[in-house]
Scaffold this active site. Structure first.
Site, PDB file in Angstrom:
ATOM      1  N   PRO A 169       0.835  -1.362  -0.086  1.00  0.00           N
ATOM      2  CA  PRO A 169      -0.039   0.044   0.052  1.00  0.00           C
ATOM      3  C   PRO A 169       0.853   1.346  -0.018  1.00  0.00           C
ATOM      4  O   PRO A 169       1.927   1.347   0.727  1.00  0.00           O
ATOM      5  CB  PRO A 169      -0.703  -0.108   1.312  1.00  0.00           C
ATOM      6  N   ARG A 208      -0.449  16.061  -9.645  1.00  0.00           N
ATOM      7  CA  ARG A 208      -1.629  15.362 -10.044  1.00  0.00           C
ATOM      8  C   ARG A 208      -2.853  15.844 -10.568  1.00  0.00           C
ATOM      9  O   ARG A 208      -3.449  15.287 -11.627  1.00  0.00           O
ATOM     10  CB  ARG A 208      -2.179  14.726  -8.462  1.00  0.00           C
ATOM     11  N   TYR A 234      -3.318  13.966 -14.273  1.00  0.00           N
ATOM     12  CA  TYR A 234      -4.562  13.090 -14.071  1.00  0.00           C
ATOM     13  C   TYR A 234      -5.727  13.766 -14.012  1.00  0.00           C
ATOM     14  O   TYR A 234      -6.805  12.950 -14.018  1.00  0.00           O
ATOM     15  CB  TYR A 234      -4.310  12.040 -12.767  1.00  0.00           C
ATOM     16  N   CYS A 291       4.835  28.312 -15.858  1.00  0.00           N
ATOM     17  CA  CYS A 291       4.317  28.903 -17.240  1.00  0.00           C
ATOM     18  C   CYS A 291       3.772  27.925 -18.100  1.00  0.00           C
ATOM     19  O   CYS A 291       4.441  27.406 -19.245  1.00  0.00           O
ATOM     20  CB  CYS A 291       5.717  29.618 -17.853  1.00  0.00           C
ATOM     21  N   GLU A 292       2.605  27.826 -17.749  1.00  0.00           N
ATOM     22  CA  GLU A 292       1.898  26.578 -18.544  1.00  0.00           C
ATOM     23  C   GLU A 292       0.436  26.609 -18.286  1.00  0.00           C
ATOM     24  O   GLU A 292       0.105  26.828 -17.069  1.00  0.00           O
ATOM     25  CB  GLU A 292       2.214  25.063 -18.241  1.00  0.00           C
ATOM     26  N   TYR A 327       2.033  10.612  -3.594  1.00  0.00           N
ATOM     27  CA  TYR A 327       2.524  11.122  -5.151  1.00  0.00           C
ATOM     28  C   TYR A 327       2.378  12.642  -5.178  1.00  0.00           C
ATOM     29  O   TYR A 327       1.994  13.116  -6.317  1.00  0.00           O
ATOM     30  CB  TYR A 327       1.557  10.467  -6.146  1.00  0.00           C
TER      31      TYR A 327
HETATM   32  N1  LLP Z   1       2.962  -1.630  -6.121  1.00  0.00           N
HETATM   33  C1  LLP Z   1       3.245  -1.404  -7.509  1.00  0.00           C
HETATM   34  C2  LLP Z   1       4.058  -2.533  -8.101  1.00  0.00           C
HETATM   35  C3  LLP Z   1       3.228  -0.251  -8.010  1.00  0.00           C
HETATM   36  O1  LLP Z   1       3.361  -0.040  -9.155  1.00  0.00           O
HETATM   37  C4  LLP Z   1       2.392   0.742  -7.130  1.00  0.00           C
HETATM   38  C5  LLP Z   1       2.046   1.767  -7.690  1.00  0.00           C
HETATM   39  C6  LLP Z   1       1.828   0.298  -5.752  1.00  0.00           C
HETATM   40  C7  LLP Z   1       2.429  -0.743  -5.368  1.00  0.00           C
HETATM   41  C8  LLP Z   1       1.312   1.264  -4.738  1.00  0.00           C
HETATM   42  O2  LLP Z   1      -0.080   1.451  -5.146  1.00  0.00           O
HETATM   43  P1  LLP Z   1      -1.130   2.427  -4.154  1.00  0.00           P
HETATM   44  O3  LLP Z   1      -1.147   1.563  -2.877  1.00  0.00           O
HETATM   45  O4  LLP Z   1      -0.285   3.700  -3.936  1.00  0.00           O
HETATM   46  O5  LLP Z   1      -2.245   2.327  -4.990  1.00  0.00           O
HETATM   47  N2  LLP Z   1       1.215   8.797  -9.386  1.00  0.00           N
HETATM   48  C9  LLP Z   1       0.115   8.034  -9.500  1.00  0.00           C
HETATM   49  C10 LLP Z   1      -0.067   6.958  -8.928  1.00  0.00           C
HETATM   50  C11 LLP Z   1       0.761   5.796  -9.565  1.00  0.00           C
HETATM   51  C12 LLP Z   1       0.696   4.489  -8.867  1.00  0.00           C
HETATM   52  C13 LLP Z   1       1.910   3.523  -9.558  1.00  0.00           C
HETATM   53  N3  LLP Z   1       2.065   2.361  -8.755  1.00  0.00           N
HETATM   54  C14 LLP Z   1      -1.068   9.179  -8.678  1.00  0.00           C
HETATM   55  O6  LLP Z   1      -0.730  10.184  -8.207  1.00  0.00           O
HETATM   56  O7  LLP Z   1      -2.284   8.803  -8.656  1.00  0.00           O
END
Ligand code: LLP
Length: 423
Positions: free
Chosen positions: A279, A317, A321, A348-349, A377
């Site tokens: 997580p 973000r 996104y 500047c965007e 993130y």
């Molecule tokens: N394990 C792996 C292999 C991953 O690629 C990721 C996230 C996680 C665990 C953690 O996932 P989480 O528990 O945070 O959902 N930058 C994006 C999110 C990219 C996630 C990439 N992988 C955002 O700001 O929404």
């Protein structure tokens, strides 16, 4: 709100992190600044631990979500592990005291140098994502005369119903290998004396708010694990990938107990199997806010813009996104008239915004705002774009706070650069 507890809330009209009025931090540390609540971070970790209590499991906090050493030290103190995707993340996790025997190395493109460092540290498990990567790890392990514990990341081709940029388990994504390819690679890996095959893994995406995609992918993985075991592969770990989604606006996050119960049930007939969860967002996401100060108000083409001192380089973000982050003034304004505005930064965007079409009260230069749910993130994706020094990070505990990362200065912006002429 998280599990019924508010870690960022108004008290007597002033927004607090735990027991500390945030205006104190904005005044003493300046803005932009990321403010983490230690209690929120620990509460999120503990909720997950509680959900899986009594089962064979390993929680590996995903370092990429928020990687400050002080946060990683909290993970280490609880005896939890880490999910890393680079040599830099390995360095951080080890430095913060995470046990290498609880570190999972994920990611689609580990370099030989990174593999060497990880083997040197004797970390727990490499999640491999291609034949090429498997052969490279075999080569490096042989060179070092070390045994690597491995698993393959299987791409179960399940739609996680999330933003396309963070959906990772569809068959056309770059991640993992298909089931057919996995069968072949497990057979190949068995012949490599430098490998100990111990696991199988997947990660289908981030910010999931439905149980079904988790269940679907887990059932596929559990089936494959049974099949591989019947062929003599000693699969003892099943890595489910990242954690559950969080509330940014009006999402209904999954109940952790339902998530844990479903996961444990899916593998209940496989003896001696440990579930691994990685997580990131659910631990860090609602553990921090980004404080920013209003610089100017302006109108263009009939539109209202609030220009503040945090920008897309601090929190990308919304730009990347289209994500929603709630924006709260540090001083509560009950009954204040609201009007639609964009909260934008100095970059500047035109894509530089923290909030769009948002009902905001009248704001004056100098007013401070908290951009919520910015812990995951947020800082970890920040950059120096427009040569902007990166924000400070602060950790609050009760009524106390510490700067856990100094604001960058101009010197740090150019460190490592030289003025050299080529003739
Ligand atoms: N394990 C792996 C292999 C991953 O690629 C990721 C996230 C996680 C665990 C953690 O996932 P989480 O528990 O945070 O959902 N930058 C994006 C999110 C990219 C996630 C990439 N992988 C955002 O700001 O929404």
């Amino acid at each position: 709100m998280d599990g019924g507890r508010e870690f960022f809330a108004y008290r007597d009209g002033r927004l607090h992190a735990e027991d500390l009025p945030l205006e104190i931090i904005s005044r003493e540390v300046g803005t932009p600044v990321y403010v983490y609540s230690k209690a929120a971070f620990l509460h999120a970790l503990k909720s997950l631990e509680d959900a899986f209590k009594g089962s064979r499991h390993l929680i590996c906090y995903s370092v990429k979500a928020a990687s400050n050493l002080s946060l990683l030290a909290l993970v280490a103190e609880r005896g939890l592990g880490a999910d890393i995707v680079s040599g830099g993340e390995l360095y951080r996790a080890l430095k913060a005291g995470v046990s290498p025997r609880r570190i999972v190395y994920s990611g689609v493109g580990k370099t030989a140098r990174e593999m060497r460092e990880a083997l040197e540290a004797e970390l727990f498990m490499f999640n491999l994502e291609s034949e090429g990567e498997m052969l490279e790890l075999a080569r490096v392990a042989e060179e070092m005369d070390k045994v690597a514990q491995i698993s393959f990341r299987v791409n179960p081709d399940v739609d996680p119903h999330t933003h396309p940029y963070v959906a990772t388990g569809l068959k056309e994504s770059k991640f993992g290998v298909s089931r057919e390819e996995a069968r072949r690679l497990y057979a190949e890996a068995r012949k490599i004396p430098w490998f100990k095959v111990i696991g199988i893994g997947c990660h289908i995406g981030s910010q999931l708010t439905e149980l079904a995609p988790f269940r679907d992918s887990l059932l596929i993985l559990a089936d494959l694990a049974r099949e591989l075991r019947s062929q003599g592969h000693n699969i003892r770990y099943l890595d489910m990938g990242g954690g559950v989604g969080i509330r940014y606006r009006d999402e209904n996050p999954l109940s952790l107990s339902a998530y844990a119960e479903m996961s444990l049930k899916a593998v209940s007939d496989i003896p001696d199997l440990t579930l691994v969860v990685e997580p990131g967002r659910s631990v860090a996401g609602n553990s921090a806010v980004l404080l920013t100060r209003v610089l100017y108000n302006k109108r263009n083409g009939g539109k209202r813009f609030v220009v503040a001192d945090a920008a897309m380089n601090d929190l990308i973000r919304p730009s990347l996104y289209g994500s929603y982050h709630a924006v709260w003034p540090l001083n509560e304004r009950p009954g204040a008239a609201l009007s639609p505005a964009a909260l934008v930064g100095p970059v500047c965007e035109s894509g530089d915004f923290l909030a769009k079409d948002r009902e905001l009260p009248d704001l004056a230069p100098g007013d401070c705002l908290a951009v919520k749910s910015a812990g995951a993130y947020g800082f970890s994706m920040s950059s120096n774009y427009n040569s902007r020094p990166r924000a400070a990070e602060v950790l609050v505990s009760g009524g106390d706070f510490r700067v856990i990362r100094e604001r960058e200065d101009y010197e740090s912006l150019v460190s490592g650069e030289d003025i050299l002429q080529l003739n």
